[in-house]
Motif scaffolding. Structure first.
Motif, PDB file in Angstrom:
ATOM      1  N   GLN A 222      34.790 -36.683  10.851  1.00  9.97           N
ATOM      2  CA  GLN A 222      35.265 -37.852  10.079  1.00  9.97           C
ATOM      3  C   GLN A 222      34.175 -38.458   8.839  1.00  9.97           C
ATOM      4  N   ASN A 283      30.513 -37.489  12.918  1.00 11.84           N
ATOM      5  CA  ASN A 283      30.693 -38.655  12.090  1.00 11.84           C
ATOM      6  C   ASN A 283      29.989 -38.667  10.851  1.00 11.84           C
ATOM      7  N   SER A 290      32.757 -44.542  14.445  1.00 14.23           N
ATOM      8  CA  SER A 290      34.067 -44.412  14.753  1.00 14.23           C
ATOM      9  C   SER A 290      34.357 -44.715  16.136  1.00 14.23           C
ATOM     10  N   LEU A 292      36.151 -43.196  18.829  1.00 19.88           N
ATOM     11  CA  LEU A 292      36.950 -41.806  19.105  1.00 19.88           C
ATOM     12  C   LEU A 292      37.665 -41.951  20.406  1.00 19.88           C
ATOM     13  N   ASP A 343      40.712 -42.356  15.229  1.00 22.68           N
ATOM     14  CA  ASP A 343      39.711 -43.732  15.259  1.00 22.68           C
ATOM     15  C   ASP A 343      40.333 -44.655  15.767  1.00 22.68           C
TER      16      ASP A 343
END
Length: 373
Positions: A222, A283, A290, A292, A343
């Motif tokens: 991400q 990340n 994030s 997750l 997210d």
């Protein structure tokens, strides 16, 4: 990724549909709303575009250098199967390419080896890595380097690997002293820009005794993308340093593209009912934490902050992943259907593109889940 058949608006609707019907219903109030009519205007100005606005029209999307910037989540090194220290010769190249974030929207990316995230490096505790970092002239116009969080040494190797275009490749050697799954990234003065544009990846140092065996592994990353345009605005987007400083991203992406790992992108990840899968999630940031979450599942075993030595968390639903962190999570897959990686700061899913899918195929298991059909 095709640029002619799917408009950005259609692509965004497809991403919203990927969330599922219940999610769309829950968010319907936020997604609805009509454009203001002339009667709603209070300034008395005409509705036609003014000349000044026309002068600021976005440049057209540029020709792309690659069909996809998103790394294949199933392309990662196999598990460690040796029990004595080895030496690994690894080369990373800084490659700058123009690619699509979504159909009709292009950006000039900075990457390791032309993909986001950069290639996973996988070694065993006690192994030695001979790392070569190169900046080919034909791809680069900036200074780059590699800061590896698994590397003891100044800047995690960044000082030794800093290169300008035209410089000869840099080389360093390090021993993998501490097990864990760690991030690597560019760490030049404009590091936030370089990471945002794709320069991050993961180094996995397996413990000497190895990791528990699973049926499949996936590797995803991400990051936020800060541009001078709006999400879905067709044309070529330039990097926006002010938006970066304000931590106000245009996109929040998984593997560099809106919905890259879904049916409407390059396709989801695949697994089978009854399997156990492990996901390595990096990340890159550069700024946002994030939340997750796997929709339709939990992390049966969750290795927080890249820690592979402590007992993993059990049945974790949602967990914060700080920028500059890689985690690993395992899931059992007792029923078929999509597991969606998101997210859980959900505006990043609905409006900024942050979603990926694991498509689980196999026979229904009504003892675990029965949808009444």
């Amino acid at each position: 990724m095709t640029t002619t058949a799917i408009s950005p608006a259609t692509n965004r609707r497809a991403v919203i549909q990927t969330i599922g019907a219940a999610g769309v219903v829950a968010l319907a109030g936020c997604l609805s709303g009509d454009a203001p009519s002339d009667d709603d205007r209070t300034d008395g100005e005409p509705t036609e575009s003014e000349p000044d606005a026309l002068e600021e029209e976005r440049p057209a999307a540029e020709p792309v250098d690659v069909d996809r910037i998103a790394a294949d989540p199933m392309d990662l090194p196999p598990p460690v199967d040796w029990d004595e220290p080895r030496t690994h010769e690894i080369t990373l190249e800084s490659i700058e390419v123009t690619a699509e974030v979504e159909p009709g929207v292009t950006v000039d990316f900075m990457t390791y080896d032309g993909q986001i995230p950069g290639p996973m490096i996988r070694v065993r505790e006690g192994d030695t890595v001979e790392l070569t970092f190169a900046v080919p002239d034909e791809h680069n116009v900036d200074v780059h380097n590699v800061d590896g969080h698994a590397i003891y040494g100044p800047g995690g190797g960044a000082e030794a690997t800093t290169l300008a275009p035209g410089d000869e490749p840099a080389r360093l050697t390090f021993r993998a002293e501490f097990p864990g799954v760690h991030i690597y990234h560019c760490a030049v003065p404009n590091m936030d820009q370089h990471i945002s544009l794709g320069m991050f990846g993961a180094i996995l140092v397996e413990p000497a005794e190895g990791l528990p065996e699973v049926d499949r592994e996936f590797y995803v990353g991400q990051h936020e993308l800060y541009t001078d345009g709006e999400a879905g605005e067709e044309g070529h987007h330039a990097y926006d340093f002010d938006a970066t400083a304000d931590e106000d991203p245009t996109y929040v992406l998984l593997n560099g593209e809106v919905g890259a790992l879904t049916e409407d992108g390059h396709g989801p990840m695949h697994a089978e009912v009854g399997e156990t899968v492990r996901v390595y999630f990096a990340n890159g940031g550069p700024n946002l934490t994030s939340a997750l979450h796997p929709i339709g599942n939990v992390w049966s075993r969750y290795y927080r902050d890249g820690d592979l030595l402590s007992e993993p968390g059990r049945n974790v639903e949602t967990s914060p992943v700080a920028p500059g962190t890689v985690v690993a999570g395992e899931m059992e897959l007792p029923v078929p259907g999509p597991v969606k990686l998101v997210d859980h700061a959900l505006s990043r899913v609905v409006r900024k593109g942050m979603i990926g899918v694991i498509d689980v195929e196999g026979e229904p298991n009504p003892e675990v889940y029965d949808d009444g059909s």
